[in-house]
Design an enzyme around this catalytic site. Structure first.
Site, PDB file in Angstrom:
ATOM      1  N   LYS A   1      14.053   7.806   6.772  1.00 53.59           N
ATOM      2  CA  LYS A   1      13.204   6.721   6.274  1.00 53.59           C
ATOM      3  C   LYS A   1      13.937   6.092   5.090  1.00 53.59           C
ATOM      4  CE  LYS A   1       8.490   5.823   4.572  1.00 53.59           C
ATOM      5  NZ  LYS A   1       7.154   6.395   4.308  1.00 53.59           N
TER       6      LYS A   1
ATOM      7  N   SER B   1       3.112   4.192   6.469  1.00 55.97           N
ATOM      8  CA  SER B   1       4.282   3.410   6.144  1.00 55.97           C
ATOM      9  C   SER B   1       5.550   3.836   6.890  1.00 55.97           C
ATOM     10  CB  SER B   1       4.544   3.479   4.640  1.00 55.97           C
ATOM     11  OG  SER B   1       4.872   4.797   4.257  1.00 55.97           O
TER      12      SER B   1
ATOM     13  N   SER C   1       1.047   8.519   5.757  1.00 57.26           N
ATOM     14  CA  SER C   1       2.188   7.784   6.319  1.00 57.26           C
ATOM     15  C   SER C   1       3.113   8.544   7.264  1.00 57.26           C
ATOM     16  CB  SER C   1       3.023   7.186   5.203  1.00 57.26           C
ATOM     17  OG  SER C   1       2.372   6.049   4.718  1.00 57.26           O
TER      18      SER C   1
HETATM   19  N1  GLN Z   1      -1.701   3.627   3.827  1.00 53.56           N
HETATM   20  C1  GLN Z   1      -1.727   4.352   2.607  1.00 53.56           C
HETATM   21  C2  GLN Z   1      -1.310   3.428   1.484  1.00 53.56           C
HETATM   22  O1  GLN Z   1      -1.047   2.322   1.753  1.00 53.56           O
HETATM   23  C3  GLN Z   1      -0.825   5.554   2.674  1.00 53.56           C
HETATM   24  C4  GLN Z   1       0.602   5.192   2.612  1.00 53.56           C
HETATM   25  C5  GLN Z   1       1.488   6.401   2.547  1.00 53.56           C
HETATM   26  O2  GLN Z   1       1.106   7.500   2.923  1.00 53.56           O
HETATM   27  N2  GLN Z   1       2.696   6.178   2.039  1.00 53.56           N
HETATM   28  O3  GLN Z   1      -1.252   3.786   0.363  1.00 53.56           O
END
Ligand code: GLN
Length: 483
Positions: free
Chosen positions: A75, A150, A174
């Site tokens: 990532k 994400s 995410s």
């Molecule tokens: N969707 C959540 C956020 O926007 C979690 C994102 C994540 O786990 N990085 O914060």
């Protein structure tokens, strides 16, 4: 080659069915062929071939580990020395990391091959990969749909067989949410199990890196590389690392599964509910017992998370000021203009929204009302999990409220987007580990089952995932056009 599991790939390399260079070429070709998915921000072709050559030498000399010669992708939140590390943001579009994240170092030591860096929501803020500066990633199961976020590039790459396995990070869901929406397996480890050193910070008390792969068996091999104490990360936990593959086949006879009533309320879509119930019935056949548990504080998770995560991000992202590194605006008039325009021009709308919310929640007059209150709620949620997990071995439920949604469907409504993580966010607030495994399809789109365990129970979770994958075929399905 691209349809083999990590274990099969490792065996193929050892029996000289193919070399790491051949394997790497095969995946690089697939990445090129399926560029339109937009799952990679950077493809490190030259580096990959060089690492593959070295891996072949290591394999020939017998100095190898399970992942030597296996191509993986990171990532784009993990710093990679000499390679662009963008975190999905214009702010870091020109950033070449001067050092490796510990996770990246560990994969290098294992001798795996880096295919490239994967697309993601900007600074890991999002649930659909649409906040990326590099554009949305497509879901291989339905290319007009999001892959989740994400770690959307990560999940799409594995589902499309562009990489056999990858890394992700999970602050509020995410790893698990994109894994579910793309029909792959993702593990969010216990907070502190995987080093955060060199993993670009979003909300430091919640962020955790973990494996994303096609099966629990493959995820176990990645976890073996990623886990462990790191003196460079003050929140890393010094606890021995089990052999994650050794217990995969343990019996599930007598396993006590708790179903949080709040996960199965009337709000849960009926097709979703029946898919999850069918997966749970499979576990009963494997000898597990199921009981209902109540976790009344779960409903408070989303509001508490968005105060805490925003507060932490407003502080973490203050380092991007146009001075030290990252984007700098053209011809600043003075220092204030330099700060405001650099940040104003390089951060996207969602990141700005979070910084504003976080700064507000931390400001003098509001700190007690928002931040302190959210921290108190966080404690209540942890206590709720502690109590539930003293009565049962694991908790199960859905990962997402629905299968993958259309690109653009939720971008105009941040609250709807935030609700995509309604089943995952509480786990981060408690710092617990949780696994997402493919459990069926709704309208030809994958659906995930979530398994939540006690602190440091990753081996148990992988065992629970593996036993299910031995008797089901959901994780083996390949999206059309990517066979
Ligand atoms: N969707 C959540 C956020 O926007 C979690 C994102 C994540 O786990 N990085 O914060």
């Amino acid at each position: 080659m691209h349809n083999k599991t990590l274990t099969e790939l490792a065996a193929g390399l050892r029996s000289k069915q193919f070399s790491s260079v051949e394997l790497t070429h095969a995946f690089l070709a697939r990445i090129k062929q399926h560029q339109s998915l937009n799952s990679f921000v950077t493809v490190t072709e030259a580096l990959a071939l060089q690492q593959a050559q070295q891996a072949d030498q290591r394999l020939a000399s017998g100095d190898s580990s399970a992942l030597t010669g296996i191509p993986i992708a990171q990532k784009d939140i993990f710093c990679t020395q000499g390679v662009k590390t963008t975190c999905g943001s214009k702010m870091l579009d020109n950033f070449i990391a001067p050092y490796n994240a510990t996770v990246v170092d560990k994969f290098n030591q294992a001798g795996s091959v880096l295919l490239g860096k994967l697309n993601m929501d900007e600074f890991a803020m999002g649930s659909s990969n649409e906040t990326s500066f590099y554009g949305a990633t497509q879901n291989p199961w339905a290319t007009d749909c999001v892959p989740g976020g994400s770690s959307g590039g990560s999940a799409a790459a594995v589902a499309a067989r562009l990489a056999p396995a990858v890394t992700g990070t999970d602050t509020g869901g995410s790893i698990r949410q994109p894994a579910a929406l793309c029909g792959i397996t993702g593990l969010k480890p216990t907070y502190g199990r995987v080093s955060r050193y060199g993993m670009i910070a979003y909300a430091s008390s919640l962020d955790q890196g973990g494996p994303m792969a096609r099966s629990a068996e493959d995820a176990a091999l990645l976890m073996q590389v990623m886990a462990g104490f790191d003196p460079k990360d003050s929140t890393s936990v010094d606890q021995s690392i089990p052999d994650y593959s050794a217990s995969l086949n343990d019996s599930l006879q007598g396993l006590k599964i708790g179903l949080p009533k709040q996960f199965f309320s009337a709000d849960l879509d009926s097709q979703m509910a029946s898919t999850i119930q069918a997966a749970i019935a499979e576990y009963q056949k494997l000898g597990a017992e199921v009981v209902e548990v109540s976790m009344p504080t779960l409903d408070l998770a989303i509001p508490a998370y968005y105060v805490i995560a925003s507060a932490e991000c407003s502080s973490n992202l203050s380092r991007y000021d146009g001075v030290r590194f990252g984007y700098r605006c053209q011809n600043p008039a003075d220092l204030t203009d330099l700060y405001t325009r650099s940040r104003g021009e390089a951060f996207g709308a969602e990141v700005k929204r979070r910084i504003l919310m976080g700064t507000y929640a931390l400001s003098a007059g509001y700190y007690d009302a928002y931040y302190l209150k959210a921290q108190q709620v966080r404690r209540l949620i942890s206590d709720d999990f502690k109590r539930a997990l003293s009565e049962v071995d694991v908790l199960m439920g859905p990962v997402t409220p629905s299968p993958a949604f259309k690109i653009g469907e939720k971008t105009g409504d941040p609250i709807q987007m935030y609700l995509s993580d309604i089943y995952t966010i509480a786990i981060n607030l408690a710092g617990l580990p949780a696994l997402s495994i493919p459990a069926g399809f709704i309208d030809q789109k994958p659906v995930g089952l979530q398994v939540i365990g006690n602190y440091f129970s990753e081996a148990k979770l992988l065992n629970i995932g593996h036993r299910y994958q031995q008797v089901t075929h959901w994780h083996q399905q390949v999206p059309k056009g990517f066979e």
